[in-house]
Write a protein that holds these residues in place. Structure first.
Motif, PDB file in Angstrom:
ATOM      1  N   VAL A 169      32.353  79.555  31.231  1.00  0.00           N
ATOM      2  CA  VAL A 169      31.542  78.189  31.638  1.00  0.00           C
ATOM      3  C   VAL A 169      31.443  77.628  32.583  1.00  0.00           C
ATOM      4  O   VAL A 169      30.425  76.734  32.705  1.00  0.00           O
ATOM      5  CB  VAL A 169      33.053  77.283  30.490  1.00  0.00           C
ATOM      6  N   GLU A 170      31.861  78.332  33.604  1.00  0.00           N
ATOM      7  CA  GLU A 170      31.829  77.543  34.905  1.00  0.00           C
ATOM      8  C   GLU A 170      30.362  77.738  35.143  1.00  0.00           C
ATOM      9  O   GLU A 170      29.942  77.101  36.345  1.00  0.00           O
ATOM     10  CB  GLU A 170      32.806  77.962  36.371  1.00  0.00           C
ATOM     11  N   VAL A 171      29.938  78.828  35.037  1.00  0.00           N
ATOM     12  CA  VAL A 171      28.689  79.244  35.338  1.00  0.00           C
ATOM     13  C   VAL A 171      28.206  79.063  34.536  1.00  0.00           C
ATOM     14  O   VAL A 171      26.259  78.510  35.114  1.00  0.00           O
ATOM     15  CB  VAL A 171      28.505  81.276  35.006  1.00  0.00           C
TER      16      VAL A 171
ATOM     17  N   GLU B  84      24.372  84.073  26.347  1.00  0.00           N
ATOM     18  CA  GLU B  84      24.727  85.498  26.566  1.00  0.00           C
ATOM     19  C   GLU B  84      26.393  85.048  27.047  1.00  0.00           C
ATOM     20  O   GLU B  84      27.402  85.510  26.367  1.00  0.00           O
ATOM     21  CB  GLU B  84      23.790  86.259  27.782  1.00  0.00           C
ATOM     22  N   LEU B  85      25.988  83.410  27.918  1.00  0.00           N
ATOM     23  CA  LEU B  85      27.339  82.628  28.550  1.00  0.00           C
ATOM     24  C   LEU B  85      28.005  82.668  27.253  1.00  0.00           C
ATOM     25  O   LEU B  85      29.611  82.711  26.955  1.00  0.00           O
ATOM     26  CB  LEU B  85      27.375  81.892  29.527  1.00  0.00           C
ATOM     27  N   LEU B  86      27.609  82.571  26.302  1.00  0.00           N
ATOM     28  CA  LEU B  86      28.393  81.754  24.845  1.00  0.00           C
ATOM     29  C   LEU B  86      28.651  83.437  23.665  1.00  0.00           C
ATOM     30  O   LEU B  86      29.879  82.963  23.587  1.00  0.00           O
ATOM     31  CB  LEU B  86      27.592  80.872  23.675  1.00  0.00           C
ATOM     32  N   ALA B  87      27.858  83.480  23.866  1.00  0.00           N
ATOM     33  CA  ALA B  87      28.600  85.250  23.232  1.00  0.00           C
ATOM     34  C   ALA B  87      29.908  86.036  23.962  1.00  0.00           C
ATOM     35  O   ALA B  87      30.927  86.479  23.183  1.00  0.00           O
ATOM     36  CB  ALA B  87      27.195  85.965  22.875  1.00  0.00           C
ATOM     37  N   GLU B  88      30.103  85.426  25.269  1.00  0.00           N
ATOM     38  CA  GLU B  88      30.541  86.084  26.292  1.00  0.00           C
ATOM     39  C   GLU B  88      31.898  85.587  25.991  1.00  0.00           C
ATOM     40  O   GLU B  88      33.303  85.944  24.837  1.00  0.00           O
ATOM     41  CB  GLU B  88      30.641  86.038  27.729  1.00  0.00           C
ATOM     42  N   VAL B  89      31.752  83.776  25.185  1.00  0.00           N
ATOM     43  CA  VAL B  89      33.196  83.381  25.247  1.00  0.00           C
ATOM     44  C   VAL B  89      33.797  83.535  23.853  1.00  0.00           C
ATOM     45  O   VAL B  89      34.910  83.429  23.746  1.00  0.00           O
ATOM     46  CB  VAL B  89      32.376  81.777  24.977  1.00  0.00           C
ATOM     47  N   ILE B  90      32.506  83.647  22.898  1.00  0.00           N
ATOM     48  CA  ILE B  90      33.470  83.883  21.571  1.00  0.00           C
ATOM     49  C   ILE B  90      34.266  85.063  21.314  1.00  0.00           C
ATOM     50  O   ILE B  90      35.417  85.452  20.961  1.00  0.00           O
ATOM     51  CB  ILE B  90      32.199  83.850  20.730  1.00  0.00           C
ATOM     52  N   ASP B  91      33.153  86.709  22.385  1.00  0.00           N
ATOM     53  CA  ASP B  91      34.348  87.514  22.692  1.00  0.00           C
ATOM     54  C   ASP B  91      35.520  86.944  23.080  1.00  0.00           C
ATOM     55  O   ASP B  91      37.113  88.190  22.569  1.00  0.00           O
ATOM     56  CB  ASP B  91      33.515  88.112  23.215  1.00  0.00           C
ATOM     57  N   GLU B  92      36.201  86.779  23.937  1.00  0.00           N
ATOM     58  CA  GLU B  92      36.804  86.286  24.644  1.00  0.00           C
ATOM     59  C   GLU B  92      37.865  85.929  23.555  1.00  0.00           C
ATOM     60  O   GLU B  92      39.683  85.422  23.730  1.00  0.00           O
ATOM     61  CB  GLU B  92      36.805  85.794  26.342  1.00  0.00           C
ATOM     62  N   CYS B  93      37.198  84.331  23.219  1.00  0.00           N
ATOM     63  CA  CYS B  93      37.987  83.502  22.121  1.00  0.00           C
ATOM     64  C   CYS B  93      39.045  85.070  20.753  1.00  0.00           C
ATOM     65  O   CYS B  93      39.739  84.648  20.416  1.00  0.00           O
ATOM     66  CB  CYS B  93      37.624  82.399  20.995  1.00  0.00           C
ATOM     67  N   ALA B  94      38.071  85.520  20.411  1.00  0.00           N
ATOM     68  CA  ALA B  94      38.744  86.354  19.452  1.00  0.00           C
ATOM     69  C   ALA B  94      39.435  87.078  20.187  1.00  0.00           C
ATOM     70  O   ALA B  94      40.474  87.879  19.558  1.00  0.00           O
ATOM     71  CB  ALA B  94      37.181  87.882  18.740  1.00  0.00           C
ATOM     72  N   SER B  95      39.616  87.806  21.143  1.00  0.00           N
ATOM     73  CA  SER B  95      40.418  88.767  22.121  1.00  0.00           C
ATOM     74  C   SER B  95      41.988  87.896  22.003  1.00  0.00           C
ATOM     75  O   SER B  95      42.972  88.121  22.177  1.00  0.00           O
ATOM     76  CB  SER B  95      40.428  89.204  23.671  1.00  0.00           C
TER      77      SER B  95
END
Ligand code: ADP
Length: 286
Positions: A57-59, A72-83
């Protein structure tokens, strides 16, 4: 928790009482340490995806980005939310099964049907990963317990077996097989009634990477994962809570779960559960 009652060596009732109290203090200290370690581990595991979300989010906020970069950044956020979601769900499940609520064992469960259905659920994933999933003929078995929790145990064990076996056979050196004869990952599930006791034994055996002697005594520990380098390329992306959840659920059902494993040969999980009363079988047969 380091205080201890003094043992006077007179071997009278007071001495016996002091020994008993000291034993209880030791157990309490061990329990508190276990709780402390669990909390520290849970906080650590929760912090990892949280830090990753914050950094993405900072990036994203730090300047003008292209649409692709934002995606791409939002996809990373979604992946981490899933974890995070997986981890929180597993922590909640552990808290629930640890509490050993009487409602957990809420009826008679036909275990052979549950095994068959759960295997059907995983058949597609196994096929996709090139792993053969085989069930030996199952006897009709009833246990007293909770269907959802028992399904969770089967799912965790089959999911692990597929995951670790598939990536073992995806390594070029293993895929080539012995003498150039290609081998394939296989998982075999079987179930037998104990001839001497009213118990059933369920085994889930794979021919995957196996678990080393050093790790084997710890794999039911909460948050324990086998070191990535020692797994030689197999994925260890899980939470390390799956097997401790299995153990907690099986213990709640008054059963046991054990493991046998040899590196490069495979792993076998053995579950032993008490059978339900004869009545369940009679009702099912009528
Ligand atoms: P995870 O979420 O990491 O899978 P588990 O508690 O389910 O956590 O498993 C703990 C560790 O035990 C795994 O990280 C893996 O290293 C090892 N393990 C579990 N099942 C198997 C298996 N069938 N074959 C090889 N290793 C396994």
């Amino acid at each position: 928790m380091s205080e201890r009652l003094k043992i006077r060596g007179t071997q009278d009732e007071l001495d016996q009482l002091a020994i008993t109290v000291n034993g209880l203090l030791d157990r309490l200290a061990a329990y508190l340490k276990q709780k402390h370690d669990f909390l520290a581990n849970a906080a650590h595991e929760l912090r990892t995806p949280l830090s990753a979300i914050r950094s993405s989010v900072e990036v994203a906020l730090s300047g003008n980005r292209t649409v692709d970069e934002y995606n791409e950044l939002l996809a990373e956020v979604i992946d981490e939310c899933a974890s995070l979601e997986t981890l929180v769900n597993q922590l909640l499940l552990l808290a629930e099964t640890d509490a050993e609520r009487p409602t957990v064992l809420d009826g008679d469960v036909r275990l052979d049907s549950l095994v068959t259905r759960t295997v059907e659920m995983f058949q597609g994933v196994a096929d996709f990963n090139g792993v053969r999933l085989r069930v030996e003929p199952l006897p009709v078995i009833f246990v007293t317990g909770n269907r959802n929790y028992l399904r969770q145990v089967l799912s965790n064990l089959i999911d692990n077996a597929i995951k670790f076996t598939a990536s073992h056979y995806q390594q070029p050196s293993v895929a080539a097989g012995v003498n150039g004869q290609a081998e394939r990952g296989e998982i075999v599930i079987s179930m037998q009634k104990d001839p001497e006791r009213p118990m059933v034994t369920l085994t889930i055996e794979d021919n995957g990477p196996g678990i080393g002697e050093v790790d084997l005594p710890h794999i039911f520990d909460r948050f324990y994962r086998v070191d990535r380098s020692r797994m030689r390329g197999t994925p260890t992306g899980g939470t390390g809570l799956g097997l401790s959840i299995c153990q907690s659920i099986i213990q709640t059902h008054h059963g046991t779960i054990t493991v046998e494993s040899t590196i490069d040969r495979g792993t076998k999980f053995i579950i032993s559960l008490p059978l339900a009363s004869k009545l369940a079988e009679v009702i099912a047969a009528s």
